[in-house]
Design a protein around this motif. Structure first.
Motif, PDB file in Angstrom:
ATOM      1  N   ILE A 126       0.827  -1.204   0.000  1.00 18.49           N
ATOM      2  CA  ILE A 126       0.000   0.000   0.000  1.00 18.49           C
ATOM      3  C   ILE A 126       0.863   1.256   0.000  1.00 18.49           C
ATOM      4  O   ILE A 126       0.571   2.221  -0.719  1.00 18.49           O
ATOM      5  N   SER A 127       1.946   1.266   0.761  1.00 14.32           N
ATOM      6  CA  SER A 127       2.796   2.466   0.795  1.00 14.32           C
ATOM      7  C   SER A 127       3.496   2.699  -0.538  1.00 14.32           C
ATOM      8  O   SER A 127       3.616   3.850  -0.980  1.00 14.32           O
ATOM      9  N   ILE A 128       3.922   1.635  -1.203  1.00 13.96           N
ATOM     10  CA  ILE A 128       4.534   1.789  -2.528  1.00 13.96           C
ATOM     11  C   ILE A 128       3.503   2.299  -3.526  1.00 13.96           C
ATOM     12  O   ILE A 128       3.780   3.181  -4.341  1.00 13.96           O
ATOM     13  N   PHE A 129       2.288   1.763  -3.446  1.00 11.05           N
ATOM     14  CA  PHE A 129       1.209   2.231  -4.317  1.00 11.05           C
ATOM     15  C   PHE A 129       0.908   3.702  -4.062  1.00 11.05           C
ATOM     16  O   PHE A 129       0.700   4.474  -5.006  1.00 11.05           O
ATOM     17  N   LEU A 130       0.901   4.120  -2.800  1.00 14.89           N
ATOM     18  CA  LEU A 130       0.604   5.516  -2.471  1.00 14.89           C
ATOM     19  C   LEU A 130       1.679   6.475  -2.978  1.00 14.89           C
ATOM     20  O   LEU A 130       1.364   7.601  -3.372  1.00 14.89           O
ATOM     21  N   VAL A 131       2.933   6.048  -2.966  1.00 15.30           N
ATOM     22  CA  VAL A 131       4.002   6.899  -3.522  1.00 15.30           C
ATOM     23  C   VAL A 131       3.738   7.164  -5.003  1.00 15.30           C
ATOM     24  O   VAL A 131       3.827   8.301  -5.470  1.00 15.30           O
ATOM     25  N   GLY A 132       3.383   6.119  -5.741  1.00 16.38           N
ATOM     26  CA  GLY A 132       3.068   6.285  -7.154  1.00 16.38           C
ATOM     27  C   GLY A 132       1.814   7.107  -7.371  1.00 16.38           C
ATOM     28  O   GLY A 132       1.741   7.929  -8.293  1.00 16.38           O
ATOM     29  N   ALA A 133       0.804   6.912  -6.514  1.00 17.94           N
ATOM     30  CA  ALA A 133      -0.443   7.669  -6.650  1.00 17.94           C
ATOM     31  C   ALA A 133      -0.221   9.153  -6.384  1.00 17.94           C
ATOM     32  O   ALA A 133      -0.751  10.007  -7.113  1.00 17.94           O
ATOM     33  N   VAL A 134       0.573   9.474  -5.375  1.00 21.90           N
ATOM     34  CA  VAL A 134       0.873  10.879  -5.068  1.00 21.90           C
ATOM     35  C   VAL A 134       1.613  11.524  -6.233  1.00 21.90           C
ATOM     36  O   VAL A 134       1.294  12.649  -6.643  1.00 21.90           O
ATOM     37  N   LYS A 135       2.575  10.800  -6.789  1.00 19.75           N
ATOM     38  CA  LYS A 135       3.336  11.347  -7.918  1.00 19.75           C
ATOM     39  C   LYS A 135       2.442  11.519  -9.148  1.00 19.75           C
ATOM     40  O   LYS A 135       2.579  12.505  -9.876  1.00 19.75           O
ATOM     41  N   SER A 136       1.523  10.590  -9.381  1.00 17.16           N
ATOM     42  CA  SER A 136       0.635  10.733 -10.538  1.00 17.16           C
ATOM     43  C   SER A 136      -0.336  11.895 -10.344  1.00 17.16           C
ATOM     44  O   SER A 136      -0.611  12.630 -11.294  1.00 17.16           O
ATOM     45  N   ILE A 137      -0.839  12.084  -9.130  1.00 14.16           N
ATOM     46  CA  ILE A 137      -1.718  13.228  -8.862  1.00 14.16           C
ATOM     47  C   ILE A 137      -0.956  14.529  -9.047  1.00 14.16           C
ATOM     48  O   ILE A 137      -1.473  15.483  -9.639  1.00 14.16           O
ATOM     49  N   LYS A 138       0.277  14.560  -8.580  1.00 18.04           N
ATOM     50  CA  LYS A 138       1.106  15.764  -8.762  1.00 18.04           C
ATOM     51  C   LYS A 138       1.340  16.018 -10.245  1.00 18.04           C
ATOM     52  O   LYS A 138       1.252  17.160 -10.705  1.00 18.04           O
ATOM     53  N   GLY A 139       1.592  14.974 -11.008  1.00 22.97           N
ATOM     54  CA  GLY A 139       1.792  15.136 -12.447  1.00 22.97           C
ATOM     55  C   GLY A 139       0.542  15.597 -13.164  1.00 22.97           C
ATOM     56  O   GLY A 139       0.596  16.418 -14.078  1.00 22.97           O
ATOM     57  N   ILE A 140      -0.609  15.075 -12.766  1.00 20.57           N
ATOM     58  CA  ILE A 140      -1.875  15.495 -13.380  1.00 20.57           C
ATOM     59  C   ILE A 140      -2.155  16.961 -13.069  1.00 20.57           C
ATOM     60  O   ILE A 140      -2.576  17.722 -13.953  1.00 20.57           O
ATOM     61  N   LEU A 141      -1.907  17.372 -11.829  1.00 17.07           N
ATOM     62  CA  LEU A 141      -2.139  18.769 -11.455  1.00 17.07           C
ATOM     63  C   LEU A 141      -1.207  19.722 -12.186  1.00 17.07           C
ATOM     64  O   LEU A 141      -1.575  20.866 -12.462  1.00 17.07           O
ATOM     65  N   LEU A 142      -0.003  19.261 -12.507  1.00 18.91           N
ATOM     66  CA  LEU A 142       0.950  20.100 -13.241  1.00 18.91           C
ATOM     67  C   LEU A 142       0.836  19.927 -14.755  1.00 18.91           C
ATOM     68  O   LEU A 142       1.644  20.467 -15.495  1.00 18.91           O
ATOM     69  N   ALA A 143      -0.156  19.176 -15.207  1.00 15.06           N
ATOM     70  CA  ALA A 143      -0.421  18.923 -16.626  1.00 15.06           C
ATOM     71  C   ALA A 143       0.773  18.253 -17.312  1.00 15.06           C
ATOM     72  O   ALA A 143       1.143  18.616 -18.427  1.00 15.06           O
ATOM     73  N   LYS A 144       1.357  17.293 -16.650  1.00 13.10           N
ATOM     74  CA  LYS A 144       2.456  16.512 -17.207  1.00 13.10           C
ATOM     75  C   LYS A 144       1.929  15.156 -17.669  1.00 13.10           C
ATOM     76  O   LYS A 144       0.928  14.667 -17.154  1.00 13.10           O
ATOM     77  N   PRO A 145       2.590  14.536 -18.632  1.00 10.50           N
ATOM     78  CA  PRO A 145       2.144  13.203 -19.059  1.00 10.50           C
ATOM     79  C   PRO A 145       2.485  12.148 -18.001  1.00 10.50           C
ATOM     80  O   PRO A 145       3.628  12.028 -17.581  1.00 10.50           O
ATOM     81  N   VAL A 146       1.477  11.401 -17.570  1.00 10.47           N
ATOM     82  CA  VAL A 146       1.671  10.392 -16.531  1.00 10.47           C
ATOM     83  C   VAL A 146       1.151   9.030 -16.980  1.00 10.47           C
ATOM     84  O   VAL A 146       0.836   8.183 -16.147  1.00 10.47           O
ATOM     85  N   GLY A 147       1.095   8.797 -18.269  1.00  5.00           N
ATOM     86  CA  GLY A 147       0.520   7.562 -18.795  1.00  5.00           C
ATOM     87  C   GLY A 147       1.233   6.314 -18.341  1.00  5.00           C
ATOM     88  O   GLY A 147       0.596   5.334 -17.940  1.00  5.00           O
ATOM     89  N   PHE A 148       2.572   6.305 -18.403  1.00  2.00           N
ATOM     90  CA  PHE A 148       3.322   5.119 -17.981  1.00  2.00           C
ATOM     91  C   PHE A 148       3.117   4.841 -16.495  1.00  2.00           C
ATOM     92  O   PHE A 148       2.974   3.694 -16.086  1.00  2.00           O
ATOM     93  N   LEU A 149       3.109   5.893 -15.708  1.00  2.00           N
ATOM     94  CA  LEU A 149       2.914   5.730 -14.272  1.00  2.00           C
ATOM     95  C   LEU A 149       1.519   5.195 -13.971  1.00  2.00           C
ATOM     96  O   LEU A 149       1.353   4.322 -13.107  1.00  2.00           O
ATOM     97  N   ILE A 150       0.515   5.665 -14.689  1.00  4.59           N
ATOM     98  CA  ILE A 150      -0.846   5.164 -14.492  1.00  4.59           C
ATOM     99  C   ILE A 150      -0.916   3.679 -14.846  1.00  4.59           C
ATOM    100  O   ILE A 150      -1.544   2.890 -14.124  1.00  4.59           O
ATOM    101  N   MET A 151      -0.258   3.285 -15.938  1.00  5.57           N
ATOM    102  CA  MET A 151      -0.256   1.863 -16.309  1.00  5.57           C
ATOM    103  C   MET A 151       0.434   1.016 -15.250  1.00  5.57           C
ATOM    104  O   MET A 151      -0.037  -0.085 -14.910  1.00  5.57           O
TER     105      MET A 151
END
Length: 116
Positions: A69-94
């Motif tokens: 869960i903690s590893i998943f949350l690190v990736g989720a936080v980074k993907s949310i940060k990327g979405i908010l900054l309008a960066k491509p996060v497709g690989f991270l989402i996959m």
């Protein structure tokens, strides 16, 4: 205790790589490709240790689930940060979707083991 040590080895290795290559201990501050390398090292190393424990017949503990869960949350936080900054996060989402599927798979096996 042995399981926690086995699971901390890939985490420590990924943070050593993070510090030696990027000179930081904060993975959230990394740019896209550097974070993906760190996250892939972390995910593949951790899940290799999980599946190694399963091959040796060990059960999955609560500590393993908390690591997942903690590893998943690190990736989720980074993907949310990327979405908010309008960066491509497709690989991270996959990667997060695959990680979620693996978490469900591991927990379903744990649930089947308890039912027996």
């Amino acid at each position: 205790m042995k399981k926690i040590i086995i699971h901390t080895v890939p985490v420590v290795i990924s943070f050593i790589w993070l510090f030696t290559v990027n000179h930081t201990f904060d993975p959230i501050s990394l740019k896209g490709p550097h974070f993906l390398k760190f996250y892939l090292i972390l995910v593949f190393g951790f899940y290799a240790s999980v599946f190694a424990l399963k091959v040796f017949g060990e059960s999955i503990s609560k500590a393993t689930f908390y690591f997942m869960i903690s590893i998943f949350l690190v990736g989720a936080v980074k993907s949310i940060k990327g979405i908010l900054l309008a960066k491509p996060v497709g690989f991270l989402i996959m990667i997060l979707i695959l990680e979620f599927i693996v978490i469900l798979f591991v927990n379903s096996n744990k649930l089947n083991y308890k039912m027996k």
